[in-house]
Enzyme design. Sequence first.
Site, PDB file in Angstrom:
ATOM      1  NE  ARG A   1       1.576   0.112   0.456  1.00 45.86           N
ATOM      2  CZ  ARG A   1       2.210  -0.396   1.495  1.00 45.86           C
ATOM      3  NH1 ARG A   1       2.124   0.182   2.676  1.00 45.86           N
ATOM      4  NH2 ARG A   1       2.947  -1.469   1.355  1.00 45.86           N
TER       5      ARG A   1
ATOM      6  CB  CYS B   1      -1.060   2.552  -5.737  1.00 44.74           C
ATOM      7  SG  CYS B   1      -0.498   1.239  -4.645  1.00 44.74           S
TER       8      CYS B   1
END
Length: 176
Positions: free
Chosen positions: A50, A2
């Site tokens: 993400r 991420c």
Amino acid sequence: MCGIAGMLSAEADFTREGALIEKISSSLKMRGPDERGEFTKPYVSLIHRRLCVIDPVGGKQPMSFGKYTIVYNGEIYNTDEVRRELIAKGHSFETHCDTEVVLKAYAQWKADCCCRLNGIFAFAVWDDEARELFLCRDRIGVKPLYYAQKDGIFAFASRIKSLLLIPQITAEVDEN
């Protein structure tokens, strides 16, 4: 993988910096192509990109618990152990992701939570009451976390390129 980033300043109003926040978020897309999220107040902005791996619905970030908000990148190898310890201390969990475990570990133990985490990680926790930012990276530095402070702005990111999008931050080393 991420991507995380954030900015903190007593003088800036990040609620008026949508274009800058968008540019920083876009610069992290290669680290997190699946989702994006922002937590922004006049004096602080937290940015998350993400790559969905665990708990796609419950693991959305930034994630908040009480006065704390986290942006997190990593994997905690002892998530179940830490979760059990937190449950024994009265915490309950709404998700199956390690982000919530890290966030509640910080709420329980503050900076000492880092000693309990076994894994690869970088995270930032904002305390909205104290107006304090806590940054942490795994001991070996597997997950990147760069930071800079200049002209009243403190900024951090998973990529140096993201930091350099902030006008006050330049590609100069402060030898002090």
